[in-house]
Design a protein around this motif. Structure first.
Motif, short mmCIF file in Angstrom:
data_model
loop_
_atom_site.label_atom_id
_atom_site.label_comp_id
_atom_site.label_asym_id
_atom_site.label_seq_id
_atom_site.Cartn_x
_atom_site.Cartn_y
_atom_site.Cartn_z
N ALA A 155 44.17 83.84 67.38
CA ALA A 155 44.86 83.67 68.66
C ALA A 155 45.65 84.94 68.96
N VAL A 156 46.16 85.00 70.18
CA VAL A 156 47.18 85.99 70.50
C VAL A 156 48.53 85.36 70.18
N TYR A 157 49.32 86.05 69.39
CA TYR A 157 50.62 85.53 68.96
C TYR A 157 51.72 86.21 69.78
N TYR A 158 52.62 85.37 70.30
CA TYR A 158 53.73 85.85 71.13
C TYR A 158 55.06 85.49 70.49
N CYS A 159 56.00 86.40 70.53
CA CYS A 159 57.35 86.03 70.09
C CYS A 159 58.20 85.69 71.30
N ASN A 160 59.20 84.90 71.05
CA ASN A 160 60.09 84.41 72.09
C ASN A 160 61.52 84.46 71.57
N ALA A 161 62.44 84.78 72.46
CA ALA A 161 63.85 84.82 72.04
C ALA A 161 64.74 84.31 73.17
N GLU A 162 65.70 83.50 72.79
CA GLU A 162 66.73 83.07 73.75
C GLU A 162 67.90 84.05 73.59
N GLN A 200 54.76 90.95 74.38
CA GLN A 200 53.49 91.18 75.08
C GLN A 200 52.32 90.54 74.37
N GLY A 201 52.53 90.12 73.15
CA GLY A 201 51.46 89.47 72.39
C GLY A 201 50.75 90.43 71.45
N THR A 202 50.32 89.89 70.32
CA THR A 202 49.54 90.67 69.35
C THR A 202 48.38 89.81 68.86
N GLN A 203 47.21 90.39 68.81
CA GLN A 203 45.99 89.64 68.47
C GLN A 203 45.87 89.46 66.96
N VAL A 204 45.62 88.24 66.54
CA VAL A 204 45.30 87.93 65.15
C VAL A 204 43.90 87.31 65.13
N THR A 205 43.01 87.91 64.38
CA THR A 205 41.65 87.43 64.26
C THR A 205 41.34 87.17 62.80
N VAL A 206 40.94 85.95 62.50
CA VAL A 206 40.59 85.56 61.13
C VAL A 206 39.09 85.31 61.09
N SER A 207 38.39 86.18 60.41
CA SER A 207 36.93 86.10 60.41
C SER A 207 36.37 86.85 59.22
N THR A 234 73.92 88.70 71.90
CA THR A 234 73.50 87.99 70.71
C THR A 234 72.20 87.26 71.02
N ILE A 235 71.51 86.84 69.98
CA ILE A 235 70.26 86.10 70.16
C ILE A 235 70.40 84.73 69.51
N ASN A 236 70.09 83.70 70.26
CA ASN A 236 70.12 82.35 69.72
C ASN A 236 68.82 82.11 68.96
N ALA A 237 68.05 81.13 69.34
CA ALA A 237 66.80 80.84 68.63
C ALA A 237 65.74 81.91 68.92
N MET A 238 64.89 82.13 67.92
CA MET A 238 63.72 82.99 68.07
C MET A 238 62.52 82.21 67.59
N GLY A 239 61.36 82.54 68.11
CA GLY A 239 60.20 81.77 67.72
C GLY A 239 58.90 82.50 67.94
N TRP A 240 57.86 81.88 67.44
CA TRP A 240 56.50 82.39 67.62
C TRP A 240 55.64 81.32 68.27
N TYR A 241 54.80 81.74 69.19
CA TYR A 241 53.82 80.90 69.85
C TYR A 241 52.47 81.58 69.72
N ARG A 242 51.41 80.83 69.99
CA ARG A 242 50.08 81.44 69.98
C ARG A 242 49.20 80.80 71.04
N GLN A 243 48.23 81.57 71.46
CA GLN A 243 47.28 81.09 72.47
C GLN A 243 45.88 81.52 72.08
N ALA A 244 45.06 80.52 71.78
CA ALA A 244 43.66 80.78 71.44
C ALA A 244 42.84 80.80 72.72
N PRO A 245 41.65 81.43 72.70
CA PRO A 245 40.81 81.49 73.90
C PRO A 245 40.51 80.11 74.45
#
Length: 120
Positions: free
Chosen positions: A91-98, A112-119, A30-41
């Protein structure tokens, strides 16, 4: 072993929308919490949003009212609907799961991360 695979990133103009998906697979009980994080340059990874197994959600202040996190427990998938995107969301967006594995061990897993670019 558990794998998280993200999809849905890309290039979008300011004010546009994107929907990220993250599917978990492998030795999952089973999966408890899931979430999204991001990392900008040049910046540290930061938390964006999270959702419990029961559907309770929390958001970082800068995305409240613009982003919506949801999940499909039957598919072990978490989504992030991003509206009214701003350049600072780039940023690069990462998902996380417990995850509780089939061996009843609890551990954190990352995509592994997915790139989101707003421009324009």
């Amino acid at each position: 072993q558990v794998q998280l695979v993200e999809s849905g990133g890309g290039l979008v103009q300011p004010g546009g929308s994107l929907r990220l998906s993250c599917a978990a697979s492998g030795s999952i009980f089973t999966i408890n919490a899931m979430g999204w994080y991001r990392q900008a340059p040049g910046k540290q990874r930061e938390w964006v949003a999270s959702i419990t197994s029961g559907g309770s959600t929390n958001y970082e202040d800068s995305v409240k009212g613009r982003f919506t996190i949801s999940r499909d427990n039957a598919k072990n998938t978490v989504y992030l609907q991003m509206n009214s995107l701003k350049p600072e969301d780039t940023a690069v967006y990462y998902c996380n799961a417990e995850v509780v594995t089939l061996l009843r061990m609890i551990d954190d897993y990352w995509g592994q991360g997915t790139q989101v670019t707003v421009s324009s």
